[in-house]
Design a protein around this motif. Structure first.
Motif, PDB file in Angstrom:
ATOM      1  N   THR A 222       0.821  -1.211   0.000  1.00  0.00           N
ATOM      2  CA  THR A 222       0.000   0.000   0.000  1.00  0.00           C
ATOM      3  C   THR A 222       0.857   1.264   0.000  1.00  0.00           C
ATOM      4  OG1 THR A 222      -1.799  -1.141   1.164  1.00  0.00           O
ATOM      5  CG2 THR A 222      -1.777   1.258   1.265  1.00  0.00           C
ATOM      6  N   LEU A 223       1.895   1.308   0.843  1.00  0.00           N
ATOM      7  CA  LEU A 223       2.702   2.515   0.970  1.00  0.00           C
ATOM      8  C   LEU A 223       3.774   2.633  -0.101  1.00  0.00           C
ATOM      9  CD1 LEU A 223       1.260   2.516   3.753  1.00  0.00           C
ATOM     10  CD2 LEU A 223       3.376   3.459   4.695  1.00  0.00           C
ATOM     11  N   TYR A 224       4.226   1.504  -0.637  1.00  0.00           N
ATOM     12  CA  TYR A 224       5.371   1.527  -1.554  1.00  0.00           C
ATOM     13  C   TYR A 224       5.035   0.838  -2.875  1.00  0.00           C
ATOM     14  CZ  TYR A 224       7.773   2.731   2.797  1.00  0.00           C
ATOM     15  OH  TYR A 224       8.150   3.329   3.980  1.00  0.00           O
ATOM     16  N   HIS A 225       3.931   1.236  -3.472  1.00  0.00           N
ATOM     17  CA  HIS A 225       3.518   0.630  -4.740  1.00  0.00           C
ATOM     18  C   HIS A 225       4.546   0.898  -5.830  1.00  0.00           C
ATOM     19  CE1 HIS A 225       1.146  -0.594  -8.149  1.00  0.00           C
ATOM     20  NE2 HIS A 225       1.374   0.587  -8.703  1.00  0.00           N
ATOM     21  N   ALA A 226       4.723  -0.078  -6.710  1.00  0.00           N
ATOM     22  CA  ALA A 226       5.598   0.076  -7.877  1.00  0.00           C
ATOM     23  C   ALA A 226       4.859  -0.404  -9.127  1.00  0.00           C
ATOM     24  CB  ALA A 226       6.890  -0.708  -7.692  1.00  0.00           C
ATOM     25  N   ASP A 227       5.096   0.275 -10.228  1.00  0.00           N
ATOM     26  CA  ASP A 227       4.500  -0.141 -11.504  1.00  0.00           C
ATOM     27  C   ASP A 227       5.296  -1.253 -12.170  1.00  0.00           C
ATOM     28  OD1 ASP A 227       2.429   1.771 -11.384  1.00  0.00           O
ATOM     29  OD2 ASP A 227       3.782   3.323 -12.131  1.00  0.00           O
ATOM     30  N   LEU A 228       6.528  -1.461 -11.706  1.00  0.00           N
ATOM     31  CA  LEU A 228       7.408  -2.462 -12.295  1.00  0.00           C
ATOM     32  C   LEU A 228       8.157  -3.157 -11.173  1.00  0.00           C
ATOM     33  CD1 LEU A 228       8.525  -3.608 -14.992  1.00  0.00           C
ATOM     34  CD2 LEU A 228      10.360  -1.890 -14.814  1.00  0.00           C
ATOM     35  N   TRP A 229       8.050  -4.493 -11.152  1.00  0.00           N
ATOM     36  CA  TRP A 229       8.661  -5.278 -10.083  1.00  0.00           C
ATOM     37  C   TRP A 229       9.762  -6.178 -10.641  1.00  0.00           C
ATOM     38  CZ3 TRP A 229       7.289  -4.078  -5.246  1.00  0.00           C
ATOM     39  CH2 TRP A 229       6.023  -3.508  -5.022  1.00  0.00           C
ATOM     40  N   ALA A 230      10.669  -6.588  -9.764  1.00  0.00           N
ATOM     41  CA  ALA A 230      11.608  -7.646 -10.108  1.00  0.00           C
ATOM     42  C   ALA A 230      10.817  -8.936 -10.341  1.00  0.00           C
ATOM     43  CB  ALA A 230      12.632  -7.832  -8.990  1.00  0.00           C
ATOM     44  N   PRO A 231      11.324  -9.859 -11.172  1.00  0.00           N
ATOM     45  CA  PRO A 231      10.554 -11.067 -11.514  1.00  0.00           C
ATOM     46  C   PRO A 231      10.084 -11.870 -10.305  1.00  0.00           C
ATOM     47  CG  PRO A 231      12.445 -10.850 -12.969  1.00  0.00           C
ATOM     48  CD  PRO A 231      12.597  -9.775 -11.924  1.00  0.00           C
ATOM     49  N   GLU A 232      10.896 -11.919  -9.227  1.00  0.00           N
ATOM     50  CA  GLU A 232      10.532 -12.729  -8.064  1.00  0.00           C
ATOM     51  C   GLU A 232       9.286 -12.218  -7.353  1.00  0.00           C
ATOM     52  OE1 GLU A 232      15.087 -12.381  -8.315  1.00  0.00           O
ATOM     53  OE2 GLU A 232      13.333 -11.067  -8.500  1.00  0.00           O
ATOM     54  N   ALA A 233       8.925 -10.965  -7.597  1.00  0.00           N
ATOM     55  CA  ALA A 233       7.844 -10.330  -6.834  1.00  0.00           C
ATOM     56  C   ALA A 233       6.460 -10.625  -7.377  1.00  0.00           C
ATOM     57  CB  ALA A 233       8.057  -8.817  -6.798  1.00  0.00           C
ATOM     58  N   TYR A 234       6.360 -11.024  -8.644  1.00  0.00           N
ATOM     59  CA  TYR A 234       5.050 -10.996  -9.300  1.00  0.00           C
ATOM     60  C   TYR A 234       4.055 -12.025  -8.794  1.00  0.00           C
ATOM     61  CZ  TYR A 234       6.090  -7.282 -12.566  1.00  0.00           C
ATOM     62  OH  TYR A 234       6.363  -6.048 -13.103  1.00  0.00           O
ATOM     63  N   LEU A 235       4.521 -13.064  -8.127  1.00  0.00           N
ATOM     64  CA  LEU A 235       3.560 -13.984  -7.531  1.00  0.00           C
ATOM     65  C   LEU A 235       2.790 -13.295  -6.411  1.00  0.00           C
ATOM     66  CD1 LEU A 235       2.512 -16.935  -7.554  1.00  0.00           C
ATOM     67  CD2 LEU A 235       4.147 -17.396  -5.721  1.00  0.00           C
ATOM     68  N   MET A 236       3.433 -12.321  -5.740  1.00  0.00           N
ATOM     69  CA  MET A 236       2.841 -11.670  -4.581  1.00  0.00           C
ATOM     70  C   MET A 236       2.293 -10.280  -4.887  1.00  0.00           C
ATOM     71  SD  MET A 236       3.423 -14.061  -2.336  1.00  0.00           S
ATOM     72  CE  MET A 236       2.982 -13.242  -0.807  1.00  0.00           C
ATOM     73  N   MET A 237       2.969  -9.520  -5.728  1.00  0.00           N
ATOM     74  CA  MET A 237       2.629  -8.117  -5.947  1.00  0.00           C
ATOM     75  C   MET A 237       1.955  -7.905  -7.298  1.00  0.00           C
ATOM     76  SD  MET A 237       3.665  -6.813  -3.141  1.00  0.00           S
ATOM     77  CE  MET A 237       4.960  -6.157  -2.078  1.00  0.00           C
ATOM     78  N   SER A 238       1.183  -6.829  -7.380  1.00  0.00           N
ATOM     79  CA  SER A 238       0.528  -6.437  -8.627  1.00  0.00           C
ATOM     80  C   SER A 238       1.050  -5.079  -9.059  1.00  0.00           C
ATOM     81  CB  SER A 238      -0.990  -6.363  -8.426  1.00  0.00           C
ATOM     82  OG  SER A 238      -1.617  -5.718  -9.518  1.00  0.00           O
ATOM     83  N   SER A 239       1.141  -4.870 -10.366  1.00  0.00           N
ATOM     84  CA  SER A 239       1.553  -3.570 -10.884  1.00  0.00           C
ATOM     85  C   SER A 239       0.424  -2.546 -10.813  1.00  0.00           C
ATOM     86  CB  SER A 239       2.035  -3.702 -12.334  1.00  0.00           C
ATOM     87  OG  SER A 239       3.217  -4.467 -12.385  1.00  0.00           O
ATOM     88  N   GLU A 240      -0.803  -3.003 -10.569  1.00  0.00           N
ATOM     89  CA  GLU A 240      -1.936  -2.097 -10.430  1.00  0.00           C
ATOM     90  C   GLU A 240      -1.926  -1.484  -9.028  1.00  0.00           C
ATOM     91  OE1 GLU A 240      -3.935  -1.363 -12.932  1.00  0.00           O
ATOM     92  OE2 GLU A 240      -2.846  -2.768 -14.225  1.00  0.00           O
ATOM     93  N   THR A 241      -2.191  -0.180  -8.951  1.00  0.00           N
ATOM     94  CA  THR A 241      -2.202   0.491  -7.645  1.00  0.00           C
ATOM     95  C   THR A 241      -3.148  -0.212  -6.681  1.00  0.00           C
ATOM     96  OG1 THR A 241      -1.748   2.585  -8.747  1.00  0.00           O
ATOM     97  CG2 THR A 241      -2.560   2.696  -6.481  1.00  0.00           C
ATOM     98  N   TRP A 242      -4.304  -0.557  -7.163  1.00  0.00           N
ATOM     99  CA  TRP A 242      -5.248  -1.335  -6.366  1.00  0.00           C
ATOM    100  C   TRP A 242      -5.708  -2.519  -7.193  1.00  0.00           C
ATOM    101  CZ3 TRP A 242     -10.862  -1.856  -6.735  1.00  0.00           C
ATOM    102  CH2 TRP A 242     -11.413  -2.554  -5.654  1.00  0.00           C
ATOM    103  N   PRO A 243      -5.578  -3.724  -6.659  1.00  0.00           N
ATOM    104  CA  PRO A 243      -5.404  -4.057  -5.247  1.00  0.00           C
ATOM    105  C   PRO A 243      -3.957  -4.139  -4.751  1.00  0.00           C
ATOM    106  CG  PRO A 243      -5.847  -6.052  -6.481  1.00  0.00           C
ATOM    107  CD  PRO A 243      -5.916  -4.914  -7.474  1.00  0.00           C
TER     108      PRO A 243
END
Length: 325
Positions: A168-189
């Motif tokens: 929520t506090l540190y959203h990114a539009d582009l993640w390292a490959p390892e992150a994509y199972l957990m994080m989304s490039s969309e601000t919400w959710p």
């Protein structure tokens, strides 16, 4: 995780936690709620490692770790619950804030540093490493193998709330490959569907206890902010759970001003976290006796709201629109 905050000796100058009256994200929903939390709950500053002393539990090995002036025993180093290297594709976005934020900080043993590394969370079916508390290796998702680690049970509640906070506090539009199972490039959710389902379940099953609440008090003193998912555990339901997309509302707290209101809405609170709390208001040139007005009393159409701070003299003007409904 049991964090013995009562043993932490704070050195240097602490940072006061300053907010205006009210909850700045009250009455918001969906992406607006996530953005409101992000704006309101960022650290004011970051603590230095030297300001930390005491004893914390290592949930990965079931041991206690003594900290002296930020220094850790042999075999330990400062690490992150959510890997700061996941932000390496956008290195200038938050600087070193992601790695130094107290709510994402934990002493990690050498075995955890080696085997957990930057892996996402997943149930391990073919372990490369395991002890009685956690494991790392290969998991299965949709019939595909992936590298992951399965955290200790004692850490899962705090880990969930840390993921809520960090995404929520540190959203990114582009993640390292390892992150994509957990994080989304969309601000919400902000979180992937896989992560949201698992973490909300953990959040429900392992609510914040006294030690995590004390960690929030420590973060308030050292950083000037709190983890809102500890203070308001129901927030997770409005962002990812049973009430996803609905407006988060705390009864009795004012709702921040917005641009459009419906005629049937109960009231319009003359409040914003960006306006001095001692502001005196007029609506359409008429003085307001109180902290709110009724939409039905103003009627349909555009209305002008002017304010002046009684202490600083700051002035401003807002326009709202009242529509049918």
């Amino acid at each position: 995780m049991r964090l013995l905050v009562s043993l932490l000796l704070i050195t240097g100058t602490s940072v006061p936690f300053q907010t205006d009256a009210g909850v700045p994200f009250n009455g918001l929903g969906g992406e607006a709620l996530m953005r409101g939390i992000s704006r309101a709950c960022r650290p004011v500053t970051l603590a230095t490692f030297k300001s930390l002393d005491g004893c914390v539990d290592d949930p990965f090995n079931g041991a206690q770790v003594m900290i002296s002036d930020g220094k850790l025993p042999d075999g330990y180093q400062w690490g992150n619950l959510v890997s700061a290297r996941w932000w390496r594709m956008v290195p200038d976005l938050y600087g070193d804030t992601v790695s130094r934020d107290l709510y994402n900080l934990l002493p990690l043993g050498s075995d955890v540093v080696e085997w957990r590394a930057d892996r996402p969370v997943g149930e391990v079916v073919t372990p490369s490493y395991s002890n009685a508390l956690w494991s790392a290796g290969l998991g299965l998702l949709g019939g595909e193998e992936f590298e992951c680690y399965w955290p200790p049970e004692a850490l899962r509640g705090r880990l969930a709330r840390t993921y809520f906070y960090m995404s929520t506090l540190y959203h990114a539009d582009l993640w390292a490959p390892e992150a994509y199972l957990m994080m989304s490039s969309e601000t919400w959710p902000g979180l992937s569907g896989y992560a949201a389902g698992m973490l909300v379940d953990w959040h429900r099953s392992w609510p914040a206890g006294a030690d995590e609440i004390r960690l929030n008090e420590l973060g308030e003193r050292l950083q000037g902010n709190r983890n809102p998912f500890v203070d308001y555990p129901e927030l997770a339901e409005y962002l990812w759970g049973a009430h996803k997309g609905e407006n988060f509302e705390i009864e009795g707290e004012p709702k921040a001003l917005k641009g459009t209101y419906r005629l049937s809405e109960e009231r319009i609170d003359l409040y914003s976290p960006y306006i001095p709390s001692d502001a005196v208001w007029t609506v359409d040139g008429l003085s307001v006796d109180g902290a709110w007005v009724m939409a039905s009393g103003l009627g349909l159409g555009m209305h002008r709201l002017d304010y002046i701070s009684a202490s600083s003299g700051e002035r401003g003007r807002l326009t709202i629109n009242i529509v049918e409904g």
